[in-house]
Design an enzyme around this catalytic site. Structure first.
Site, mmCIF file in Angstrom:
data_model
loop_
_atom_site.group_PDB
_atom_site.id
_atom_site.type_symbol
_atom_site.label_atom_id
_atom_site.label_comp_id
_atom_site.label_asym_id
_atom_site.label_seq_id
_atom_site.Cartn_x
_atom_site.Cartn_y
_atom_site.Cartn_z
ATOM 1 N N TYR A 57 0.838 -1.203 0.000
ATOM 2 C CA TYR A 57 0.000 0.000 0.000
ATOM 3 C C TYR A 57 0.870 1.249 0.000
ATOM 4 O O TYR A 57 1.910 1.306 0.666
ATOM 5 C CB TYR A 57 -0.908 0.026 1.225
ATOM 6 C CG TYR A 57 -2.101 -0.905 1.157
ATOM 7 C CD1 TYR A 57 -2.334 -1.734 0.056
ATOM 8 C CD2 TYR A 57 -3.010 -0.970 2.206
ATOM 9 C CE1 TYR A 57 -3.429 -2.586 0.012
ATOM 10 C CE2 TYR A 57 -4.115 -1.812 2.167
ATOM 11 C CZ TYR A 57 -4.313 -2.618 1.067
ATOM 12 O OH TYR A 57 -5.405 -3.463 1.024
ATOM 13 N N SER B 170 -14.349 -3.577 0.384
ATOM 14 C CA SER B 170 -15.125 -2.824 -0.612
ATOM 15 C C SER B 170 -16.629 -3.011 -0.434
ATOM 16 O O SER B 170 -17.349 -3.330 -1.388
ATOM 17 C CB SER B 170 -14.719 -3.207 -2.036
ATOM 18 O OG SER B 170 -15.126 -2.208 -2.954
ATOM 19 N N PRO B 171 -17.154 -2.777 0.772
ATOM 20 C CA PRO B 171 -18.599 -2.936 0.983
ATOM 21 C C PRO B 171 -19.438 -1.961 0.166
ATOM 22 O O PRO B 171 -20.635 -2.195 -0.035
ATOM 23 C CB PRO B 171 -18.766 -2.695 2.490
ATOM 24 C CG PRO B 171 -17.566 -1.895 2.884
ATOM 25 C CD PRO B 171 -16.456 -2.388 2.012
ATOM 26 N N LEU B 172 -18.821 -0.883 -0.338
ATOM 27 C CA LEU B 172 -19.543 0.074 -1.194
ATOM 28 C C LEU B 172 -19.154 -0.085 -2.664
ATOM 29 O O LEU B 172 -19.518 0.745 -3.495
ATOM 30 C CB LEU B 172 -19.275 1.514 -0.744
ATOM 31 C CG LEU B 172 -19.551 1.859 0.719
ATOM 32 C CD1 LEU B 172 -19.369 3.351 0.948
ATOM 33 C CD2 LEU B 172 -20.946 1.411 1.135
ATOM 34 N N GLY C 45 -16.261 0.331 -4.224
ATOM 35 C CA GLY C 45 -15.482 1.468 -4.710
ATOM 36 C C GLY C 45 -16.259 2.773 -4.767
ATOM 37 O O GLY C 45 -15.901 3.671 -5.538
ATOM 38 N N LEU D 177 -19.534 2.960 -5.562
ATOM 39 C CA LEU D 177 -20.712 2.820 -6.417
ATOM 40 C C LEU D 177 -22.004 2.878 -5.608
ATOM 41 O O LEU D 177 -23.014 3.433 -6.066
ATOM 42 C CB LEU D 177 -20.637 1.490 -7.180
ATOM 43 C CG LEU D 177 -21.789 1.194 -8.130
ATOM 44 C CD1 LEU D 177 -21.726 2.102 -9.356
ATOM 45 C CD2 LEU D 177 -21.775 -0.269 -8.570
ATOM 46 N N LEU D 178 -21.966 2.296 -4.395
ATOM 47 C CA LEU D 178 -23.172 2.208 -3.566
ATOM 48 C C LEU D 178 -23.270 3.335 -2.547
ATOM 49 O O LEU D 178 -24.110 3.297 -1.651
ATOM 50 C CB LEU D 178 -23.192 0.855 -2.849
ATOM 51 C CG LEU D 178 -23.183 -0.362 -3.783
ATOM 52 C CD1 LEU D 178 -22.928 -1.644 -3.008
ATOM 53 C CD2 LEU D 178 -24.500 -0.448 -4.546
ATOM 54 N N GLY D 179 -22.436 4.341 -2.703
ATOM 55 C CA GLY D 179 -22.437 5.453 -1.757
ATOM 56 C C GLY D 179 -23.105 6.707 -2.286
ATOM 57 O O GLY D 179 -22.728 7.818 -1.910
ATOM 58 N N GLY D 180 -24.079 6.545 -3.182
ATOM 59 C CA GLY D 180 -24.731 7.710 -3.783
ATOM 60 C C GLY D 180 -23.965 8.225 -4.984
ATOM 61 O O GLY D 180 -23.911 9.432 -5.230
#
Length: 321
Positions: free
Chosen positions: A53, A211-213, A215, A217-220
């Protein structure tokens, strides 16, 4: 904060895991330190990083940043369950990557130096190395365990079959083997439900969802793109998936708007509601992102609401002829 056993071990980890992928890259050192301080204050004791990282600047940079934070005192290291990873290339040299015994041991030593610590709680294989036999891998991991440099071994991005073969090889050596699998899991990507999660449950392996969202995409994402405020959701995984899932994302954002729900918090709450998930990796760039994740953890969404959310992304049932 809620804590769960990590797989079949007695180790307790928070249901939110602080991911450090953004630290030092999208988040300044000072802001990264502030996020780690706040996460720990809120009871998040599970931190995740990886040896490579920070590659956008130089490989190992994020571990160095976390190590500097540990060195600032206050009992930080003793409070944190620290996970890092081995597998990805750390240079162009052929033996500076993969899961050879040489690289596993050398990588662990290098991570310990960068992290300024004497031990790693969860040393995770960041992928499958088809050239490394499991006896070689487990011999190296046993060496590190006996030296006191690691406490547990985990996997990340492993197919179900590789989890099984790895664990069976560990069992033959009377070694604990894999205690956790870190895998992508969210409303859009549920591939792990086919083989990975059944394998994890069969072997007592904790599932750590990254990646629960998806990247962002699912965060609005659509609203943010329209407003010109999208950051993460305007690049990478989210952009690639948008062409496939645009209609579902539109329905999802409308669903959340109609019910006064935050899309990011709802998506994370869904992941945390899955029975196999021990912890979900969050990657906040701001204090607001961290606060939203904490609200998702305390979400009181009903089972009916969670099923409705899930149904928005399910493909239509196949027609039976």
């Amino acid at each position: 904060m809620h804590y769960e056993r990590l797989g079949r071990t007695a180790l307790k980890v928070s249901r939110l895991c602080l991911g450090t992928l953004n630290f030092g890259v999208r988040t300044t050192k000072d802001d990264s330190f502030a996020l780690m301080d706040e996460a720990l204050e809120q009871g998040i004791n599970f931190f995740d990083t990886a040896n490579h990282y920070g590659w956008q600047v130089h490989r190992g940079m994020t571990e160095e940043l976390v190590g500097e934070w540990f060195a600032s005192g206050g009992g930080r290291r003793d409070k944190v369950v620290l996970g890092t990873k081995v597998f990805c290339p750390m240079s162009d040299w052929p033996n500076d990557q993969g899961l050879s015994a040489r690289h596993i041991i050398a990588s662990c030593d290098a991570s310990l130096r960068r992290l300024r610590t004497d031990w790693i709680d969860l040393f995770q294989m960041h992928g499958v190395d088809p050239t490394a036999g499991w006896d070689e891998v487990w011999q190296a991991m046993e060496t590190l365990l006996h030296q006191g440099k690691i406490r547990y071994v985990g996997s990340s991005n492993f197919p179900g079959w590789n989890m099984v073969s790895a664990q069976e090889a560990a069992n033959r050596r009377n070694f604990l083997g894999i205690v956790s699998e870190q895998c992508i899991y969210n409303l859009v990507d549920r591939q792990v439900e086919r083989e990975v999660i059944p394998a994890a449950r069969a072997y007592g392996v904790g599932v750590v969802a990254w990646s629960p969202l998806h990247g962002g995409l699912l965060g609005g994402a659509l609203r943010k793109l329209g407003e010109g405020t999208a950051v993460k959701s305007a690049q990478g995984r989210a952009v690639v998936a948008m062409s496939t899932y645009r209609e579902a994302v539109e329905r999802y954002e409308e669903f959340c708007l109609d019910r006064g729900l935050d899309p990011a918090e709802t998506a994370l709450a869904w992941v945390l509601s899955r029975p196999a998930v021990t912890s979900a990796v969050i990657g906040p760039r701001t204090r607001a992102h961290l606060d939203g994740s904490l609200r998702a953890l305390g979400s009181d969404l009903s089972e009916d609401t969670l099923r409705e959310v899930e149904a928005l992304f399910l493909p239509p049932a196949p027609t039976v002829g």
